[in-house]
Design a protein around this motif. Structure first.
Motif, PDB file in Angstrom:
ATOM      1  N   GLU A  72      -6.889  -1.003  -0.220  1.00  8.45           N
ATOM      2  CA  GLU A  72      -6.356  -1.628   1.021  1.00  8.45           C
ATOM      3  C   GLU A  72      -7.552  -2.218   1.995  1.00  8.45           C
ATOM      4  O   GLU A  72      -7.503  -3.018   2.646  1.00  8.45           O
ATOM      5  CB  GLU A  72      -5.530  -0.568   1.890  1.00  8.45           C
ATOM      6  N   SER A 118       0.969  -1.120   0.121  1.00  9.69           N
ATOM      7  CA  SER A 118       0.148   0.120  -0.038  1.00  9.69           C
ATOM      8  C   SER A 118       0.779   1.116  -0.269  1.00  9.69           C
ATOM      9  O   SER A 118       2.052   1.282  -0.466  1.00  9.69           O
ATOM     10  CB  SER A 118      -1.247  -0.137   1.120  1.00  9.69           C
ATOM     11  N   LYS A 124      -5.683   3.625  -3.461  1.00 10.15           N
ATOM     12  CA  LYS A 124      -4.928   2.739  -2.675  1.00 10.15           C
ATOM     13  C   LYS A 124      -5.889   2.554  -1.267  1.00 10.15           C
ATOM     14  O   LYS A 124      -5.865   1.400  -0.658  1.00 10.15           O
ATOM     15  CB  LYS A 124      -3.650   3.495  -2.365  1.00 10.15           C
TER      16      LYS A 124
END
Length: 628
Positions: A446, A406, A442
């Motif tokens: 995640e 990440s 992102k």
């Protein structure tokens, strides 16, 4: 025995030939390279090289890439324009209905971005000379040979007329359709900068460069200009609130842990094959090298997008060679998976996707579409849906552990109270919102990883901060923003005074630490921050430049902006030229997104005794980086 690779030159000239092993192959000005399979590929002539946007390009190599498309019968590439307005134009004769957009997508998988022609023109036939060679001077101007397309839409109001006029001046085109894509017409970072400057001057507004990336048409830009003129709040980069981000994080219910997981660590006795995404990127290249080095009995399946498997392999090898990481002994341990992160089933046929799920024992998901200007909707297919397909693969058959890369940017909170410090246990929901499509994508990806973990898939999250070059070779990412600003300041002779910390970890530390942590069974279900616990200040960097004999005048932010603008008006050689619309916007260097202090206590404890430690950014390391 005569050398079989000797170039067939005039046999009467002994200086251009040799039968001795190891001697010069040819001296004619021809360019060639050895492919991974040992084939010698002719690329063109050194005397035909041109310089495009600072890169040396051989048009013959671009022509060869065009000709590789199975539907292209003939191809030619020429240079149009002069000076900083030079651009490559590709002409092709194709079967069926091959569009320029499809051909461009093919070339992007074959060539670096700077080698992809700005314009692709389809012709019924290439003009020929009496001797049968391509008559390059007779190739039509691009605007005279556009493919059949939708009906032309002229500017419909005064704003669109002004914007279209600026486009025509920047792109050197006689007319513009309000729905034409700026980048498909040949626009790039340098011309985008000139366009934004022209729009700012014409309308007296502070138009962000990201606006063009979000809507690269005259119509979209004119609409954005209207919104900005309504009030200053409209010009800000859209912020997605925490609630909107959470609403995007929906994982396919079919992705479930139905069978017993494989060994949870990355090196158990049953682990023989891994999948790595993003292997051709900066961190990905070093990560692949570390996996092959630390896990000598494991084969790595690398997901790479290419026209075919050979092209994808060549792309991977070229990336490793770029950073001095290629080792011929690795060849037999790398299997190319020619796919696409932004497509369902990773761009693979169902049987191949199924077979891959049966062969691999763990997944390192490092791949992502990285662009700080693109909107969330543009990045979602690769970064969010691609992550979902990786998780689908992990759940196929016996479940495989997933190691997800990440970014600490998922905590650069915007649109609400800032976060002062973030630890590895801090939940994603701590942010009020996020600015920028990349950070947003992102965060959502995640969140999908965490949802998969709740369903029984073994997952581990790694959040790197800013990644610097190798601590011993200095090789790294030349486009890193901090070092680009330093390089631009060195060219300018002056640097801005900034009250900020520079957290940067060498790429060899990040890759070594990540693979080491992934090998520990206790890492499953954890999150690790791969950051430098000892950040430097911007003032320290400037002090180190003084000691290295590269002193810079230190200016207030607005004064530095002014000098940068003046330098840009004289020349476009400064490396910061493409970023001028960003760096010269506003009166402060502060971004609307707040960067908190990133704590890494869990990571430091897990690395204790491993011999893996993050070097501090200091004068000696800075010297090494600047050398590259």
């Amino acid at each position: 025995m005569p050398n079989p690779f000797r170039h067939p030159t005039d046999p009467s000239d002994p200086t251009d030939r040799s039968d001795d092993f190891g001697s010069r192959l040819y001296r004619t000005g021809d360019l060639a390279r050895f492919l991974p399979n040992g084939t010698l590929q002719f690329l063109g002539r050194s005397d035909h090289q041109v310089k495009i946007r600072g890169f040396r390009v051989e048009p013959g190599e671009v022509e060869a890439a065009l000709a590789k498309h199975p539907q292209v019968r003939e191809a030619a590439v020429v240079v149009r324009g002069d000076g900083k307005d030079k651009k490559l134009v590709g002409y092709y004769v194709a079967e069926n209905s091959l569009s320029a957009a499809d051909l461009r997508a093919f070339l992007k998988a074959e060539l670096p971005d700077y080698m992809v022609p700005s314009l692709l023109v389809r012709l019924d036939a290439l003009p020929l000379t009496p001797s049968g060679k391509v008559h390059r001077d007779a190739l039509p101007a691009p605007d005279e040979a556009r493919e059949p397309r939708r009906a032309f839409t002229a500017p419909r109001n005064a704003v669109e007329e002004t914007v279209a006029g600026i486009w025509m001046e920047v792109l050197h085109l006689p007319r513009i359709d309000v729905h034409d894509d700026f980048f498909e017409l040949g626009g790039h970072s340098l011309t985008a900068t000139r366009l934004i400057y022209g729009v700012r001057k014409a309308f007296g507004i502070d138009l962000p460069l990201r606006t063009l990336f979000a809507g690269p048409t005259v119509a979209a830009l004119a609409e954005a200009i209207g919104e900005i003129k309504k009030g200053p709040a409209a010009s800000a980069l859209p912020v997605m609130r925490r609630e909107d981000l959470a609403a995007e994080a929906v994982l396919d219910p079919a992705i479930q842990c139905l069978f017993t997981p494989r060994p949870l660590a990355g090196e158990g006795p049953g682990v023989r094959a891994l999948l790595l995404t993003g292997a051709t990127g900066f961190l990905g290249s070093f990560l692949l090298h570390e996996l092959l080095r630390q896990l000598p009995a494991v084969r790595v399946h690398a997901l790479v997008r290419g026209a075919d498997e050979a092209a994808a392999r060549g792309k991977l090898v070229a990336s490793l060679e770029k950073f001095g990481l290629w080792d011929g002994s690795f060849a037999d341990r790398i299997r190319i998976v020619n796919g696409d992160l932004g497509k369902p089933l990773l761009g693979l046929p169902q049987p191949e996707f199924q077979r891959l799920g049966e062969e691999i024992d763990a997944i390192y998901h490092n791949g992502a579409f990285v662009n700080l200007f693109y909107a969330y909707s543009t990045l979602r297919p690769a970064n969010v849906l691609g992550t979902q397909e990786v998780l689908r693969l992990a759940a196929l058959g016996r479940v495989k552990p997933v190691h997800y890369v990440s970014t600490t940017g998922v905590f650069f909170s915007a649109g609400g109270p800032p976060l002062d410090e973030v630890g590895e246990e801090t939940p994603l929901e701590a942010v009020a919102g996020l600015m920028g499509g990349y950070a947003q994508s992102k965060w959502v990806a995640e969140k999908l990883i965490h949802l998969a973990g709740e369903r029984g898939i073994p997952v581990t999250v790694y959040r790197p901060g800013r990644i610097g070059g190798h601590s011993r070779t200095g090789l790294g990412n030349p486009d890193d923003l901090v070092f680009r600003i330093l390089r631009g300041s060195l060219q300018l002779g002056a640097a801005p005074l900034l009250d900020m910390e520079v957290e940067m970890s060498p790429v060899d530390f990040v890759s070594q630490a990540l693979v080491h942590l992934a090998r520990q069974p206790e890492s499953v279900g954890q999150t690790f921050h791969l950051v430098n616990p000892r950040a430097a200040t911007w003032s320290e960097l400037l002090d180190w430049l003084d000691t290295l004999g590269r002193p810079l005048r230190r200016l207030a932010w607005t004064d530095w902006q002014s000098e940068l603008k003046q330098a840009a008006e004289r020349s476009a050689d400064n490396v910061l030229y493409p970023l001028l619309p960003v760096l010269t916007a506003g009166e402060s260097a502060e971004d609307d997104a707040h960067a908190p202090h990133i704590a890494s206590g869990r990571t430091q404890a897990a690395l204790a005794g491993s011999g893996i430690a993050c070097p501090r950014l200091d004068a000696s390391l800075l010297r090494l980086y600047l050398a590259h």
